[in-house]
Write a protein that holds these residues in place. Structure first.
Motif, PDB file in Angstrom:
ATOM      1  N   GLU A 148      75.421  29.141 -67.553  1.00 46.56           N
ATOM      2  CA  GLU A 148      76.111  27.894 -67.923  1.00 46.56           C
ATOM      3  C   GLU A 148      76.750  27.211 -66.709  1.00 46.56           C
ATOM      4  N   ARG A 149      77.198  27.872 -66.019  1.00 45.19           N
ATOM      5  CA  ARG A 149      78.051  27.346 -64.661  1.00 45.19           C
ATOM      6  C   ARG A 149      76.806  26.724 -63.719  1.00 45.19           C
ATOM      7  N   VAL A 150      75.804  27.487 -63.855  1.00 44.24           N
ATOM      8  CA  VAL A 150      74.571  26.873 -62.873  1.00 44.24           C
ATOM      9  C   VAL A 150      74.436  25.270 -63.480  1.00 44.24           C
ATOM     10  N   ARG A 151      74.289  25.474 -64.893  1.00 43.27           N
ATOM     11  CA  ARG A 151      73.915  24.076 -65.174  1.00 43.27           C
ATOM     12  C   ARG A 151      75.018  22.887 -65.012  1.00 43.27           C
ATOM     13  N   LYS A 152      76.237  23.393 -65.199  1.00 42.67           N
ATOM     14  CA  LYS A 152      77.187  22.424 -65.066  1.00 42.67           C
ATOM     15  C   LYS A 152      77.382  22.157 -63.462  1.00 42.67           C
ATOM     16  N   ARG A 153      77.131  23.000 -62.468  1.00 41.92           N
ATOM     17  CA  ARG A 153      77.220  22.464 -61.145  1.00 41.92           C
ATOM     18  C   ARG A 153      76.033  21.281 -61.059  1.00 41.92           C
ATOM     19  N   LEU A 154      74.896  21.473 -61.553  1.00 40.80           N
ATOM     20  CA  LEU A 154      73.777  20.465 -61.347  1.00 40.80           C
ATOM     21  C   LEU A 154      74.196  19.298 -61.939  1.00 40.80           C
ATOM     22  N   ASP A 155      75.064  19.297 -63.118  1.00 33.09           N
ATOM     23  CA  ASP A 155      75.417  18.187 -63.836  1.00 33.09           C
ATOM     24  C   ASP A 155      76.475  17.297 -62.869  1.00 33.09           C
ATOM     25  N   LYS A 156      77.006  17.966 -61.979  1.00 40.48           N
ATOM     26  CA  LYS A 156      77.939  17.366 -61.403  1.00 40.48           C
ATOM     27  C   LYS A 156      77.885  16.952 -59.633  1.00 40.48           C
ATOM     28  N   VAL A 157      76.529  17.074 -59.314  1.00 38.23           N
ATOM     29  CA  VAL A 157      76.027  16.998 -57.895  1.00 38.23           C
ATOM     30  C   VAL A 157      75.907  15.534 -57.642  1.00 38.23           C
ATOM     31  N   LYS A 158      76.360  15.339 -56.495  1.00 34.59           N
ATOM     32  CA  LYS A 158      76.050  13.959 -55.919  1.00 34.59           C
ATOM     33  C   LYS A 158      74.875  13.979 -55.075  1.00 34.59           C
ATOM     34  N   TRP A 159      73.907  13.601 -55.607  1.00 39.81           N
ATOM     35  CA  TRP A 159      72.616  14.038 -55.068  1.00 39.81           C
ATOM     36  C   TRP A 159      72.171  13.247 -53.587  1.00 39.81           C
ATOM     37  N   ALA A 160      72.951  12.166 -53.677  1.00 41.04           N
ATOM     38  CA  ALA A 160      72.860  11.108 -52.255  1.00 41.04           C
ATOM     39  C   ALA A 160      73.416  11.887 -51.471  1.00 41.04           C
ATOM     40  N   LYS A 161      74.592  12.772 -51.592  1.00 41.36           N
ATOM     41  CA  LYS A 161      75.484  13.254 -50.421  1.00 41.36           C
ATOM     42  C   LYS A 161      74.896  14.571 -50.046  1.00 41.36           C
ATOM     43  N   VAL A 162      73.555  15.281 -50.699  1.00 40.02           N
ATOM     44  CA  VAL A 162      73.169  16.409 -50.400  1.00 40.02           C
ATOM     45  C   VAL A 162      72.403  16.383 -49.225  1.00 40.02           C
ATOM     46  N   THR A 163      72.984  17.447 -48.233  1.00 37.94           N
ATOM     47  CA  THR A 163      72.420  17.381 -46.865  1.00 37.94           C
ATOM     48  C   THR A 163      71.193  18.391 -46.685  1.00 37.94           C
ATOM     49  N   ASP A 164      70.371  17.880 -45.529  1.00 38.85           N
ATOM     50  CA  ASP A 164      69.128  18.863 -45.268  1.00 38.85           C
ATOM     51  C   ASP A 164      69.585  19.774 -44.364  1.00 38.85           C
ATOM     52  N   ASP A 165      70.581  20.848 -44.755  1.00 33.56           N
ATOM     53  CA  ASP A 165      71.228  21.969 -43.891  1.00 33.56           C
ATOM     54  C   ASP A 165      71.446  23.035 -44.704  1.00 33.56           C
ATOM     55  N   GLU A 166      72.076  23.804 -44.200  1.00 33.83           N
ATOM     56  CA  GLU A 166      72.820  25.040 -45.033  1.00 33.83           C
ATOM     57  C   GLU A 166      73.895  24.531 -46.115  1.00 33.83           C
ATOM     58  N   GLY A 167      74.342  23.412 -46.094  1.00 36.49           N
ATOM     59  CA  GLY A 167      75.343  22.976 -46.672  1.00 36.49           C
ATOM     60  C   GLY A 167      75.137  23.475 -48.318  1.00 36.49           C
ATOM     61  N   PRO A 168      74.010  23.036 -48.903  1.00 39.51           N
ATOM     62  CA  PRO A 168      73.851  23.149 -50.320  1.00 39.51           C
ATOM     63  C   PRO A 168      73.909  24.617 -50.768  1.00 39.51           C
ATOM     64  N   PHE A 169      73.584  25.593 -49.782  1.00 39.47           N
ATOM     65  CA  PHE A 169      73.628  27.124 -50.103  1.00 39.47           C
ATOM     66  C   PHE A 169      74.915  27.563 -49.965  1.00 39.47           C
ATOM     67  N   SER A 170      75.839  27.214 -50.776  1.00 38.71           N
ATOM     68  CA  SER A 170      77.282  27.588 -50.954  1.00 38.71           C
ATOM     69  C   SER A 170      77.665  28.815 -51.727  1.00 38.71           C
ATOM     70  N   GLU A 171      76.511  29.189 -52.603  1.00 35.29           N
ATOM     71  CA  GLU A 171      76.918  30.290 -53.654  1.00 35.29           C
ATOM     72  C   GLU A 171      76.276  31.407 -53.462  1.00 35.29           C
ATOM     73  N   SER A 172      74.949  31.394 -53.144  1.00 32.80           N
ATOM     74  CA  SER A 172      74.148  32.759 -52.830  1.00 32.80           C
ATOM     75  C   SER A 172      74.668  33.670 -51.925  1.00 32.80           C
ATOM     76  N   PRO A 173      75.080  33.218 -50.628  1.00 28.24           N
ATOM     77  CA  PRO A 173      75.739  34.222 -49.736  1.00 28.24           C
ATOM     78  C   PRO A 173      76.662  35.067 -50.020  1.00 28.24           C
ATOM     79  N   MET A 174      77.769  34.517 -50.559  1.00 26.89           N
ATOM     80  CA  MET A 174      78.962  35.404 -51.106  1.00 26.89           C
ATOM     81  C   MET A 174      78.529  36.204 -52.343  1.00 26.89           C
ATOM     82  N   SER A 175      77.505  35.732 -53.143  1.00 28.55           N
ATOM     83  CA  SER A 175      77.132  36.171 -54.387  1.00 28.55           C
ATOM     84  C   SER A 175      76.622  37.790 -54.172  1.00 28.55           C
ATOM     85  N   VAL A 176      75.654  37.686 -52.993  1.00 28.48           N
ATOM     86  CA  VAL A 176      75.325  39.158 -52.794  1.00 28.48           C
ATOM     87  C   VAL A 176      76.512  40.202 -52.441  1.00 28.48           C
ATOM     88  N   VAL A 177      77.596  39.820 -51.657  1.00 30.46           N
ATOM     89  CA  VAL A 177      78.613  40.467 -51.400  1.00 30.46           C
ATOM     90  C   VAL A 177      79.399  40.689 -52.538  1.00 30.46           C
TER      91      VAL A 177
END
Length: 222
Positions: A148-177
């Motif tokens: 449900e948190r995944v769904r809510k995150r997508l609902d709140k994204v400002k798509w025009a501000k998403v960058t073509d770099d590592e910026g969007p990958f904010s959850e998965s690196p720490m998730s493994v840890v």
């Protein structure tokens, strides 16, 4: 998403499943890149397959590196198997979340479509994946709330501000840890290395998406 069988399975079966999953996602991560992404369905397949690939390769890779020659001994432990199954599903959710955000950013940049329509297409793809997956029996008590948190995150994204770099990958690196079944003191020592390793795995996925995404076709399909 493939998964290791339940604890009642014998050790030989468990190891076969683990290595089979690694082989499958290693191959998938390369072979299936060639499919053009031209509609919501092909976008959903890309998101699901690549999220699974990064989640399992990152998680199993970390465990194997940390355990060394004792890696396969871990699968004698039923409690470890249970924790590993829970971990893989939560890491997958965060990988799916990050990749969906990145994909939506590319869709907006390349198609010029309104952020609202981009959100509808990406959100629909992810919702379909989550619906198909359901609540896996081995995913633990927190899976539904995390989805449900995944769904809510997508609902709140400002798509025009998403960058073509590592910026969007904010959850998965720490998730493994966070979810890896390793004692906390070791995870504290490993944190920066693991985070950088996960970020590195995303580089190939980003290149594949840039190459095979037909953003205008995807947006026309809905």
């Amino acid at each position: 998403m493939e998964h290791i069988d339940q604890p009642r399975q014998g050790l030989t079966g468990r190891l076969t499943d683990v290595m089979g999953a690694l082989k499958e996602f290693f191959v998938t991560g390369r072979r299936k890149r060639q499919e053009p992404i031209v509609d919501q369905e092909s976008l959903a397949r890309f998101l699901d397959q690549r999220a699974s690939y990064v989640a399992q390769m990152s998680l199993y890779g970390y465990l194997r590196t940390r355990a060394g020659v004792r890696y396969f001994e871990l699968f004698h432990n039923d409690e470890f198997i249970v924790m590993l199954n829970v971990a893989k599903w939560h890491v997958w959710l965060d990988c799916l979340s990050d990749l969906a955000v990145y994909s939506g950013g590319l869709l907006h940049q390349r198609s010029g479509t309104s952020p609202q329509k981009v959100g509808k297409v990406v959100g629909g793809a992810v919702s379909g994946i989550l619906k198909k997956t359901g609540v896996p029996a081995d995913s633990g008590k927190k899976y539904s709330a995390h989805a449900e948190r995944v769904r809510k995150r997508l609902d709140k994204v400002k798509w025009a501000k998403v960058t073509d770099d590592e910026g969007p990958f904010s959850e998965s690196p720490m998730s493994v840890v966070e979810w890896a079944p390793i004692i906390e003191t070791l995870k504290e020592l490993d944190q920066s290395i693991v985070i950088n390793s996960v970020r590195f795995r995303w580089q190939e996925i980003r290149r594949a998406l840039r190459e095979h995404l037909d953003a205008e076709a995807v947006m026309r399909s809905k």
